[in-house]
Scaffold this active site. Structure first.
Site, mmCIF file in Angstrom:
data_model
loop_
_atom_site.group_PDB
_atom_site.id
_atom_site.type_symbol
_atom_site.label_atom_id
_atom_site.label_comp_id
_atom_site.label_asym_id
_atom_site.label_seq_id
_atom_site.Cartn_x
_atom_site.Cartn_y
_atom_site.Cartn_z
ATOM 1 N N HIS A 193 -1.050 20.218 1.285
ATOM 2 C CA HIS A 193 -1.107 20.423 2.756
ATOM 3 C C HIS A 193 0.308 20.942 3.312
ATOM 4 O O HIS A 193 1.318 20.574 2.819
ATOM 5 C CB HIS A 193 -1.690 19.091 3.540
ATOM 6 C CG HIS A 193 -0.895 18.066 3.798
ATOM 7 N ND1 HIS A 193 -0.521 17.322 2.524
ATOM 8 C CD2 HIS A 193 -0.020 17.610 4.661
ATOM 9 C CE1 HIS A 193 0.304 16.264 2.899
ATOM 10 N NE2 HIS A 193 0.664 16.548 4.001
ATOM 11 N N ASP A 247 1.856 20.180 7.057
ATOM 12 C CA ASP A 247 1.417 18.914 8.229
ATOM 13 C C ASP A 247 0.964 19.779 9.190
ATOM 14 O O ASP A 247 1.321 20.638 9.911
ATOM 15 C CB ASP A 247 2.916 18.495 8.588
ATOM 16 C CG ASP A 247 3.437 17.215 7.549
ATOM 17 O OD1 ASP A 247 2.412 16.925 6.867
ATOM 18 O OD2 ASP A 247 4.440 17.004 7.481
ATOM 19 N N HIS A 267 3.057 20.604 0.736
ATOM 20 C CA HIS A 267 3.559 19.453 -0.140
ATOM 21 C C HIS A 267 2.332 18.368 -0.271
ATOM 22 O O HIS A 267 1.437 18.284 0.446
ATOM 23 C CB HIS A 267 4.624 18.562 0.720
ATOM 24 C CG HIS A 267 4.256 18.157 2.135
ATOM 25 N ND1 HIS A 267 4.160 18.799 3.115
ATOM 26 C CD2 HIS A 267 3.823 16.746 2.472
ATOM 27 C CE1 HIS A 267 3.731 17.944 4.124
ATOM 28 N NE2 HIS A 267 3.444 16.903 3.717
ATOM 29 N N ARG A 274 9.113 8.722 9.626
ATOM 30 C CA ARG A 274 8.800 10.042 9.587
ATOM 31 C C ARG A 274 8.895 10.606 11.004
ATOM 32 O O ARG A 274 8.388 9.872 11.930
ATOM 33 C CB ARG A 274 7.332 10.338 9.079
ATOM 34 C CG ARG A 274 6.963 11.852 8.817
ATOM 35 C CD ARG A 274 5.508 12.094 8.143
ATOM 36 N NE ARG A 274 4.910 12.477 9.211
ATOM 37 C CZ ARG A 274 3.646 13.191 8.951
ATOM 38 N NH1 ARG A 274 3.261 13.505 7.589
ATOM 39 N NH2 ARG A 274 2.858 13.682 9.740
HETATM 40 C C1 SIN Z 1 3.352 13.210 3.978
HETATM 41 O O1 SIN Z 1 2.889 14.108 3.761
HETATM 42 O O2 SIN Z 1 4.074 13.034 5.230
HETATM 43 C C2 SIN Z 1 4.195 11.957 3.320
HETATM 44 C C3 SIN Z 1 4.613 12.409 1.805
HETATM 45 C C4 SIN Z 1 4.797 11.220 1.017
HETATM 46 O O3 SIN Z 1 4.728 10.261 1.081
HETATM 47 O O4 SIN Z 1 5.497 11.468 -0.083
#
Ligand code: SIN
Length: 309
Positions: free
Chosen positions: A99, A101, A257, A272
């Site tokens: 995805h 974000d 990612h 985050r």
């Molecule tokens: C995310 O997509 O914010 C998390 C990525 C992760 O936990 O590696």
């Protein structure tokens, strides 16, 4: 000590050493980091020892607040959410699907910062796929076929009451707040020009792209399935290995990612922050509306479109 950039040597990604973000950073340092971020798409800034306030200060230097729907922030820190999984947790790993974000937002975020607090001794890598390279590698026929098409993005598969993180998702330690708002849809071009680099990137993703505007479900599913398979080919992918104190910054405009598991029995805990598009860049986007390479800026809350769950 001087800042050093060590490229991963694969599809994207670099590590940065020689910078300490626990003290106020100079504009020159921020510029160097920004250049590395734009050039390598995802950077890991090694060996940091940060308080939340350090992370917030760095995020503010990179761009405005991004929106963080569906995850409650840490009390007193409205920009910061926790990505966490307890050692004995059995829920599906958070974000384990390719995805970009919050691509279902009108103003989808420019970047994301993720800071490793507790990192398991095995597993839990994050994979990144370079979407400039994915676009460049498409055949001329496919480039022409998708030019001008708009993808329909929505959070419904994940964050609606019936979604992966919805009513049935019991025992999760992360503060996810599912909602009917996840049914809203948002259009974005399948090919999107990055407002800072000017490069074209493929902008669809398996997590949030649920259809193609004006295309029937059968044809849209076939086209999206082909694009999803193409955009994460191994030559576009970089495997990011975490260590405690690694601060990672990625560019949602030109990367996909996915989280990975493989650390059952161990805790994993990160902070985050989502980084919004800078005002000057956002203004550029408004100016290029209609070019077929910019966002449509159109919101269609809950519309019964050709998007499908
Ligand atoms: C995310 O997509 O914010 C998390 C990525 C992760 O936990 O590696």
């Amino acid at each position: 000590m001087t800042l050093r950039v060590e490229p991963s040597g694969v599809g994207c990604g670099a590590l940065i050493r020689g910078v300490d973000l626990s003290r106020p950073h100079s504009p020159a340092e921020i510029n160097l980091i920004r250049r590395a971020w734009l050039g390598h798409q995802v950077i890991g800034i090694c060996d940091q020892n940060l308080e939340i306030s350090d992370l917030e200060r760095f995020a503010a230097a990179l761009g405005p607040d991004g929106d963080d729907p569906f995850i409650a922030s840490i009390a007193g820190h409205p920009r910061v959410v926790e990505v966490r999984r307890e050692a004995d947790e059995t829920t599906p790993v958070f974000a384990e699907a390719w995805h970009s974000d919050w691509s279902f937002l009108e103003a989808s975020p420019a970047g994301t910062l993720l800071y490793g607090k507790i990192i398991p001794p095995v597993g839990g890598d994050t994979l990144f796929a370079n979407q400039y390279a994915a676009y460049d590698a498409l055949s001329a026929a496919m480039k022409s076929r998708i030019s001008g098409l708009q993808g329909i993005h929505a959070a419904r598969r994940s964050y609606s009451p019936g979604g992966v993180y919805g009513e049935r998702d019991k025992g999760r330690s992360m503060a996810i707040r599912f909602s009917e708002r996840a049914m809203a849809t948002q259009l974005h071009p399948l090919v999107r020009r990055h407002l800072e680099t000017g490069r074209s990137a493929l902008f669809v993703n398996m997590g949030y792209t649920i259809g193609i505007d004006g295309m029937n479900e059968t044809d849209a599913t076939a086209l999206l399935t082909e694009l999803f398979a193409h955009q994460t080919r191994p030559e576009f992918v970089y495997r990011h290995r975490w260590s405690p104190g690694l601060l990672t910054l990625w560019d949602n405009r030109c990367l996909l990612h996915t989280a990975t598991g493989g650390y059952q029995g161990h805790q994993r805990f990160l902070w985050r922050i989502t980084i919004g598009e800078r005002r000057a860049d956002f203004t550029k986007r408004s100016k290029c509306l209609g070019s077929g390479l910019c966002d449509s800026n159109a919101v269609h809350p809950g519309r019964a479109s050709s998007g499908f769950p």
